[in-house]
Design a protein around this motif. Structure first.
Motif, PDB file in Angstrom:
ATOM      1  N   ALA A   1      40.955  13.512  -7.353  1.00  0.00           N
ATOM      2  CA  ALA A   1      40.630  12.533  -6.316  1.00  0.00           C
ATOM      3  C   ALA A   1      39.566  11.556  -6.803  1.00  0.00           C
ATOM      4  N   THR A   2      38.584  12.070  -7.540  1.00  0.00           N
ATOM      5  CA  THR A   2      37.502  11.225  -8.034  1.00  0.00           C
ATOM      6  C   THR A   2      38.004  10.220  -9.066  1.00  0.00           C
ATOM      7  N   VAL A   3      38.818  10.692 -10.026  1.00  0.00           N
ATOM      8  CA  VAL A   3      39.367   9.789 -11.046  1.00  0.00           C
ATOM      9  C   VAL A   3      40.199   8.690 -10.388  1.00  0.00           C
ATOM     10  N   ARG A   4      41.020   9.085  -9.432  1.00  0.00           N
ATOM     11  CA  ARG A   4      41.841   8.088  -8.723  1.00  0.00           C
ATOM     12  C   ARG A   4      40.957   7.058  -8.026  1.00  0.00           C
ATOM     13  N   ASN A   5      39.903   7.517  -7.360  1.00  0.00           N
ATOM     14  CA  ASN A   5      39.015   6.599  -6.652  1.00  0.00           C
ATOM     15  C   ASN A   5      38.301   5.640  -7.610  1.00  0.00           C
ATOM     16  N   VAL A   6      37.837   6.163  -8.744  1.00  0.00           N
ATOM     17  CA  VAL A   6      37.108   5.319  -9.705  1.00  0.00           C
ATOM     18  C   VAL A   6      37.972   4.152 -10.161  1.00  0.00           C
ATOM     19  N   PHE A   7      39.248   4.421 -10.461  1.00  0.00           N
ATOM     20  CA  PHE A   7      40.091   3.357 -11.007  1.00  0.00           C
ATOM     21  C   PHE A   7      40.761   2.510  -9.929  1.00  0.00           C
ATOM     22  N   GLU A   8      40.663   2.940  -8.685  1.00  0.00           N
ATOM     23  CA  GLU A   8      41.163   2.117  -7.576  1.00  0.00           C
ATOM     24  C   GLU A   8      40.035   1.335  -6.909  1.00  0.00           C
ATOM     25  N   GLN A   9      38.829   1.921  -6.847  1.00  0.00           N
ATOM     26  CA  GLN A   9      37.745   1.331  -6.060  1.00  0.00           C
ATOM     27  C   GLN A   9      36.514   0.970  -6.887  1.00  0.00           C
ATOM     28  N   GLY A  10      36.436   1.479  -8.114  1.00  0.00           N
ATOM     29  CA  GLY A  10      35.255   1.260  -8.939  1.00  0.00           C
ATOM     30  C   GLY A  10      34.277   2.420  -8.847  1.00  0.00           C
TER      31      GLY A  10
ATOM     32  N   ALA B   1      30.908   2.588  -8.318  1.00  0.00           N
ATOM     33  CA  ALA B   1      29.907   2.611  -7.248  1.00  0.00           C
ATOM     34  C   ALA B   1      30.490   3.108  -5.931  1.00  0.00           C
ATOM     35  N   LYS B   2      31.696   2.654  -5.593  1.00  0.00           N
ATOM     36  CA  LYS B   2      32.309   3.044  -4.322  1.00  0.00           C
ATOM     37  C   LYS B   2      32.915   4.447  -4.363  1.00  0.00           C
ATOM     38  N   SER B   3      32.948   5.051  -5.536  1.00  0.00           N
ATOM     39  CA  SER B   3      33.496   6.401  -5.664  1.00  0.00           C
ATOM     40  C   SER B   3      32.403   7.457  -5.774  1.00  0.00           C
ATOM     41  N   PHE B   4      31.163   7.019  -5.786  1.00  0.00           N
ATOM     42  CA  PHE B   4      30.042   7.917  -6.033  1.00  0.00           C
ATOM     43  C   PHE B   4      29.563   8.511  -4.719  1.00  0.00           C
TER      44      PHE B   4
ATOM     45  N   TYR C   1      24.486  19.049 -17.131  1.00  0.00           N
ATOM     46  CA  TYR C   1      24.163  18.571 -15.779  1.00  0.00           C
ATOM     47  C   TYR C   1      23.053  17.522 -15.837  1.00  0.00           C
ATOM     48  N   GLN C   2      21.978  17.816 -16.574  1.00  0.00           N
ATOM     49  CA  GLN C   2      20.839  16.900 -16.617  1.00  0.00           C
ATOM     50  C   GLN C   2      21.197  15.575 -17.301  1.00  0.00           C
ATOM     51  N   SER C   3      21.983  15.623 -18.370  1.00  0.00           N
ATOM     52  CA  SER C   3      22.362  14.384 -19.060  1.00  0.00           C
ATOM     53  C   SER C   3      23.176  13.485 -18.145  1.00  0.00           C
ATOM     54  N   LEU C   4      24.171  14.073 -17.473  1.00  0.00           N
ATOM     55  CA  LEU C   4      24.994  13.278 -16.564  1.00  0.00           C
ATOM     56  C   LEU C   4      24.184  12.795 -15.369  1.00  0.00           C
ATOM     57  N   ALA C   5      23.264  13.633 -14.901  1.00  0.00           N
ATOM     58  CA  ALA C   5      22.425  13.264 -13.759  1.00  0.00           C
ATOM     59  C   ALA C   5      21.513  12.090 -14.102  1.00  0.00           C
ATOM     60  N   ARG C   6      20.890  12.138 -15.284  1.00  0.00           N
ATOM     61  CA  ARG C   6      19.998  11.046 -15.672  1.00  0.00           C
ATOM     62  C   ARG C   6      20.773   9.729 -15.794  1.00  0.00           C
ATOM     63  N   TYR C   7      21.989   9.807 -16.305  1.00  0.00           N
ATOM     64  CA  TYR C   7      22.793   8.584 -16.412  1.00  0.00           C
ATOM     65  C   TYR C   7      23.143   8.062 -15.019  1.00  0.00           C
ATOM     66  N   ALA C   8      23.458   8.974 -14.093  1.00  0.00           N
ATOM     67  CA  ALA C   8      23.753   8.565 -12.719  1.00  0.00           C
ATOM     68  C   ALA C   8      22.540   7.887 -12.078  1.00  0.00           C
ATOM     69  N   VAL C   9      21.361   8.469 -12.264  1.00  0.00           N
ATOM     70  CA  VAL C   9      20.142   7.897 -11.676  1.00  0.00           C
ATOM     71  C   VAL C   9      19.898   6.490 -12.229  1.00  0.00           C
ATOM     72  N   GLU C  10      20.201   6.277 -13.509  1.00  0.00           N
ATOM     73  CA  GLU C  10      19.979   4.978 -14.147  1.00  0.00           C
ATOM     74  C   GLU C  10      20.998   3.927 -13.725  1.00  0.00           C
ATOM     75  N   THR C  11      22.256   4.331 -13.512  1.00  0.00           N
ATOM     76  CA  THR C  11      23.326   3.335 -13.452  1.00  0.00           C
ATOM     77  C   THR C  11      24.117   3.287 -12.149  1.00  0.00           C
ATOM     78  N   LEU C  12      23.978   4.275 -11.292  1.00  0.00           N
ATOM     79  CA  LEU C  12      24.810   4.341 -10.088  1.00  0.00           C
ATOM     80  C   LEU C  12      23.952   4.231  -8.828  1.00  0.00           C
ATOM     81  N   PRO C  13      24.578   3.977  -7.676  1.00  0.00           N
ATOM     82  CA  PRO C  13      23.811   3.792  -6.428  1.00  0.00           C
ATOM     83  C   PRO C  13      23.241   5.110  -5.893  1.00  0.00           C
TER      84      PRO C  13
END
Length: 271
Positions: A201-210, A212-215, A244-256
């Protein structure tokens, strides 16, 4: 097309390329391998006189195979030597270039994990080549059903790193999620289904909605208490904590993410 092709290395990728060339009616002059089998010739016995010599061999073998072709044929003027590495540049074919060949890299943006033939219709192909060679290769790629685009030699490392993040390391991340679900008490089958529902569901949302809107979830809400609970639960599993921490830090930097400052401080404390 008037172009003919010799395929060197009928492995996982080479088999799919051969099938696509033959289906498109593009003449295959020879199929070359290290061992002689039905319909296949050994490199030391090959004529290597096709207009395009396409090397479908592992990255570490490209330079050696190109050198062996030069030793066998000597003069490659009027021929085009191609490799399919997503990581290596055309510099791996320097011996062929010095022998007079035009050189190029053509990378299929697809996974070839087994010998099963993978259809190449609508597959993207990254092409690294000078203009004349690129025009010829673009036409051939379109003939076999692919969609060519240009890639730059200087950015080949980043290009391949992106592909690795998008496919094999995505498998690694999903495997980590399933392992964590099993640690939480789910059976292997339940973990696979549970992660599959969320991930698909997440992959589908990312490529349909982008992106930010899938987060969603605790990071989007800035739920520091829940994320702290995750870190506490993962503390006995250092590798999963690191993922977990690597992905989390990237999310904090780049996502809403809400409460970015507090979450940033939390992950600085747990480095």
């Amino acid at each position: 097309m008037k172009t003919d092709v010799t395929v060197v290395g009928p492995g996982n990728w080479g088999r799919s390329l051969l099938a696509a060339l033959r289906h498109a009616g593009i003449p295959v002059r020879e199929v070359v391998s290290r061992t002689r089998r039905s319909g296949i010739v050994r490199l030391g016995e090959a004529q290597l006189n096709a207009q395009i010599l396409w090397l479908c061999v592992p990255d570490g073998a490209i330079a050696d195979v190109a050198a062996a072709i030069v030793q066998r044929r000597r003069d490659l003027h009027g021929q085009l030597v191609v490799h399919s590495s997503g990581a290596l540049t055309v510099a791996a074919l320097e011996s062929a270039r010095k022998a007079g060949a035009a050189v190029a890299s053509v990378h299929p943006v697809m996974s070839f994990p087994t010998r099963r033939i993978v259809p190449l219709q609508d597959v993207l192909f990254g092409v690294e080549a000078l203009p004349e060679a690129r025009r010829k290769l673009d036409a051939l790629i379109r003939k076999i059903g692919g969609r060519p685009f240009a890639i730059q030699s200087a950015k080949k490392g980043l290009y391949h790193a992106a592909g690795t993040l998008a496919s094999p390391l995505l498998v690694s991340e999903l495997s980590a999620a399933m392992d964590t679900a099993r640690m939480a008490g789910l059976s292997a089958g339940e973990a696979r289904r549970w992660v599959g529902v969320l991930a698909q569901a997440t992959v589908r949302n990312v490529f349909e909605q982008g992106s930010a809107k899938s987060f969603s979830g605790p990071f989007a809400r800035g739920d520091v208490a829940t994320i702290s609970l995750h870190l506490k639960a993962l503390a006995k599993h250092p590798m999963l904590t690191e993922i977990y921490q690597s992905l989390a830090r990237y999310a904090v930097e780049t996502l809403p993410v809400e409460r970015k400052s507090e979450l940033g401080s939390l992950f600085e404390m747990t480095r």
